[in-house]
Write a protein that holds these residues in place. Structure first.
Motif, PDB file in Angstrom:
ATOM      1  N   GLY A 196       0.805  -1.211   0.000  1.00 31.85           N
ATOM      2  CA  GLY A 196       0.000   0.000   0.000  1.00 31.85           C
ATOM      3  C   GLY A 196       0.838   1.261   0.000  1.00 31.85           C
ATOM      4  N   THR A 197       2.103   1.165   0.424  1.00 32.61           N
ATOM      5  CA  THR A 197       3.001   2.323   0.416  1.00 32.61           C
ATOM      6  C   THR A 197       4.076   2.191  -0.644  1.00 32.61           C
ATOM      7  OG1 THR A 197       4.597   1.408   1.998  1.00 32.61           O
ATOM      8  CG2 THR A 197       2.711   2.612   2.904  1.00 32.61           C
ATOM      9  N   GLY A 198       4.355   0.978  -1.057  1.00 28.12           N
ATOM     10  CA  GLY A 198       5.406   0.703  -2.015  1.00 28.12           C
ATOM     11  C   GLY A 198       5.554  -0.794  -2.177  1.00 28.12           C
ATOM     12  N   ALA A 199       6.633  -1.205  -2.832  1.00 30.07           N
ATOM     13  CA  ALA A 199       6.824  -2.628  -3.115  1.00 30.07           C
ATOM     14  C   ALA A 199       8.244  -3.058  -2.775  1.00 30.07           C
ATOM     15  CB  ALA A 199       6.527  -2.914  -4.579  1.00 30.07           C
ATOM     16  N   VAL A 200       8.374  -4.341  -2.513  1.00 28.52           N
ATOM     17  CA  VAL A 200       9.674  -4.967  -2.301  1.00 28.52           C
ATOM     18  C   VAL A 200       9.717  -6.223  -3.165  1.00 28.52           C
ATOM     19  CG1 VAL A 200       8.905  -6.302  -0.293  1.00 28.52           C
ATOM     20  CG2 VAL A 200      11.335  -5.784  -0.570  1.00 28.52           C
ATOM     21  N   GLU A 201      10.885  -6.503  -3.716  1.00 30.25           N
ATOM     22  CA  GLU A 201      11.052  -7.688  -4.554  1.00 30.25           C
ATOM     23  C   GLU A 201      11.456  -8.865  -3.672  1.00 30.25           C
ATOM     24  OE1 GLU A 201      13.117  -8.646  -8.825  1.00 30.25           O
ATOM     25  OE2 GLU A 201      14.124  -7.246  -7.490  1.00 30.25           O
ATOM     26  N   LEU A 202      10.773  -9.982  -3.839  1.00 31.41           N
ATOM     27  CA  LEU A 202      11.089 -11.214  -3.115  1.00 31.41           C
ATOM     28  C   LEU A 202      11.763 -12.154  -4.101  1.00 31.41           C
ATOM     29  CD1 LEU A 202       7.632 -11.720  -1.374  1.00 31.41           C
ATOM     30  CD2 LEU A 202       9.588 -10.386  -0.557  1.00 31.41           C
ATOM     31  N   VAL A 203      12.923 -12.700  -3.734  1.00 34.89           N
ATOM     32  CA  VAL A 203      13.687 -13.544  -4.649  1.00 34.89           C
ATOM     33  C   VAL A 203      14.014 -14.860  -3.958  1.00 34.89           C
ATOM     34  CG1 VAL A 203      15.771 -13.709  -6.052  1.00 34.89           C
ATOM     35  CG2 VAL A 203      14.729 -11.465  -5.660  1.00 34.89           C
ATOM     36  N   TRP A 204      13.536 -15.951  -4.552  1.00 36.48           N
ATOM     37  CA  TRP A 204      13.869 -17.287  -4.062  1.00 36.48           C
ATOM     38  C   TRP A 204      14.804 -17.921  -5.069  1.00 36.48           C
ATOM     39  CZ3 TRP A 204       8.853 -15.440  -3.355  1.00 36.48           C
ATOM     40  CH2 TRP A 204       8.413 -15.399  -2.031  1.00 36.48           C
ATOM     41  N   LEU A 205      16.032 -18.143  -4.667  1.00 33.93           N
ATOM     42  CA  LEU A 205      17.030 -18.743  -5.545  1.00 33.93           C
ATOM     43  C   LEU A 205      16.866 -20.257  -5.551  1.00 33.93           C
ATOM     44  CD1 LEU A 205      20.026 -16.602  -4.292  1.00 33.93           C
ATOM     45  CD2 LEU A 205      18.697 -16.249  -6.373  1.00 33.93           C
ATOM     46  N   GLY A 206      16.997 -20.855  -6.726  1.00 33.49           N
ATOM     47  CA  GLY A 206      16.901 -22.303  -6.848  1.00 33.49           C
ATOM     48  C   GLY A 206      15.485 -22.844  -6.849  1.00 33.49           C
ATOM     49  N   GLN A 207      14.498 -21.988  -6.978  1.00 33.20           N
ATOM     50  CA  GLN A 207      13.096 -22.421  -6.951  1.00 33.20           C
ATOM     51  C   GLN A 207      12.425 -22.179  -8.299  1.00 33.20           C
ATOM     52  OE1 GLN A 207      11.589 -23.901  -4.260  1.00 33.20           O
ATOM     53  NE2 GLN A 207      13.593 -23.816  -3.287  1.00 33.20           N
ATOM     54  N   ARG A 208      11.634 -23.141  -8.717  1.00 33.87           N
ATOM     55  CA  ARG A 208      10.836 -22.979  -9.934  1.00 33.87           C
ATOM     56  C   ARG A 208       9.405 -22.572  -9.591  1.00 33.87           C
ATOM     57  NH1 ARG A 208      14.435 -26.942 -11.253  1.00 33.87           N
ATOM     58  NH2 ARG A 208      15.423 -26.681 -13.279  1.00 33.87           N
ATOM     59  N   ARG A 209       8.917 -23.101  -8.489  1.00 30.60           N
ATOM     60  CA  ARG A 209       7.549 -22.823  -8.052  1.00 30.60           C
ATOM     61  C   ARG A 209       7.474 -23.088  -6.555  1.00 30.60           C
ATOM     62  NH1 ARG A 209       2.688 -24.308  -6.834  1.00 30.60           N
ATOM     63  NH2 ARG A 209       0.838 -23.698  -7.920  1.00 30.60           N
ATOM     64  N   ILE A 210       6.663 -22.286  -5.864  1.00 29.82           N
ATOM     65  CA  ILE A 210       6.394 -22.500  -4.445  1.00 29.82           C
ATOM     66  C   ILE A 210       4.879 -22.504  -4.289  1.00 29.82           C
ATOM     67  CG2 ILE A 210       6.657 -21.611  -2.103  1.00 29.82           C
ATOM     68  CD1 ILE A 210       9.219 -20.191  -3.060  1.00 29.82           C
ATOM     69  N   PRO A 211       4.308 -23.599  -3.797  1.00 26.63           N
ATOM     70  CA  PRO A 211       2.854 -23.656  -3.632  1.00 26.63           C
ATOM     71  C   PRO A 211       2.339 -22.478  -2.789  1.00 26.63           C
ATOM     72  CG  PRO A 211       3.821 -25.807  -3.254  1.00 26.63           C
ATOM     73  CD  PRO A 211       4.963 -24.832  -3.368  1.00 26.63           C
ATOM     74  N   GLY A 212       1.289 -21.834  -3.278  1.00 26.08           N
ATOM     75  CA  GLY A 212       0.692 -20.709  -2.571  1.00 26.08           C
ATOM     76  C   GLY A 212       1.249 -19.352  -2.968  1.00 26.08           C
ATOM     77  N   ILE A 213       2.426 -19.328  -3.577  1.00 28.39           N
ATOM     78  CA  ILE A 213       3.018 -18.065  -4.024  1.00 28.39           C
ATOM     79  C   ILE A 213       2.446 -17.772  -5.406  1.00 28.39           C
ATOM     80  CG2 ILE A 213       5.148 -16.822  -4.571  1.00 28.39           C
ATOM     81  CD1 ILE A 213       4.898 -17.532  -1.609  1.00 28.39           C
ATOM     82  N   GLU A 214       1.426 -16.921  -5.431  1.00 27.21           N
ATOM     83  CA  GLU A 214       0.725 -16.589  -6.676  1.00 27.21           C
ATOM     84  C   GLU A 214       0.191 -15.164  -6.579  1.00 27.21           C
ATOM     85  OE1 GLU A 214      -3.349 -18.842  -5.321  1.00 27.21           O
ATOM     86  OE2 GLU A 214      -1.804 -19.957  -6.362  1.00 27.21           O
ATOM     87  N   PRO A 215       0.023 -14.487  -7.719  1.00 26.66           N
ATOM     88  CA  PRO A 215      -0.475 -13.110  -7.696  1.00 26.66           C
ATOM     89  C   PRO A 215      -1.811 -13.006  -6.961  1.00 26.66           C
ATOM     90  CG  PRO A 215       0.325 -13.669  -9.882  1.00 26.66           C
ATOM     91  CD  PRO A 215       0.322 -14.938  -9.081  1.00 26.66           C
TER      92      PRO A 215
END
Length: 135
Positions: A84-103
């Motif tokens: 709501g104030t801005g954004a932060v980038e989340l980076v998971w190295l070595g991952q193709r998909r994480i269940p529940g991580i979706e727009p």
């Protein structure tokens, strides 16, 4: 000395009629950001607009985008968390998909802020998915 919190209070309509007029006239994205900021501010300990590299933080927000980037060295899953104030980038190295991580998914993340190409980022953050409403 005026702080960002004072400025935010000054920008907010105070009376019932003023709040109603603001909600009727404001852009849907602005209203969504205000609602998200109000709800996530109760859970996180800081806002995205105040992030500083090297700080340990806890941020609550909603995922705007999730992108998988294949690589020969290490695949990367990247998401943008908006509070709501801005954004932060989340980076998971070595991952193709994480269940529940979706727009659209709301979550709470924590970790140490890093600078990635001039923007705040959390690498391999600890995260907790916020339960979705039954409906």
């Amino acid at each position: 000395m005026t702080t960002s919190a004072d400025a935010a209070k000054a920008d907010k309509p105070r009376g019932v009629f003023s709040r109603l007029m603001h909600r009727l006239a404001a852009d849907a994205d602005v209203l969504d950001a205000e609602d998200l900021q109000e709800s996530t501010g109760k859970v996180g300990n800081c806002c995205c607009r105040d992030l500083v590299a090297g700080e340990s933080v806890r941020i609550a927000g909603r995922l705007r985008s999730v992108v998988y980037t294949p690589s020969e060295k290490a695949p990367t899953l990247t998401a943008e968390l908006f509070d709501g104030t801005g954004a932060v980038e989340l980076v998971w190295l070595g991952q193709r998909r994480i269940p529940g991580i979706e727009p659209g998914r709301e979550m709470v993340v924590s970790g140490r802020i890093a600078d990635r190409d001039g923007s705040p980022a959390l690498f391999n953050p600890w995260y907790e998915l916020t339960p979705t409403g039954a409906g």
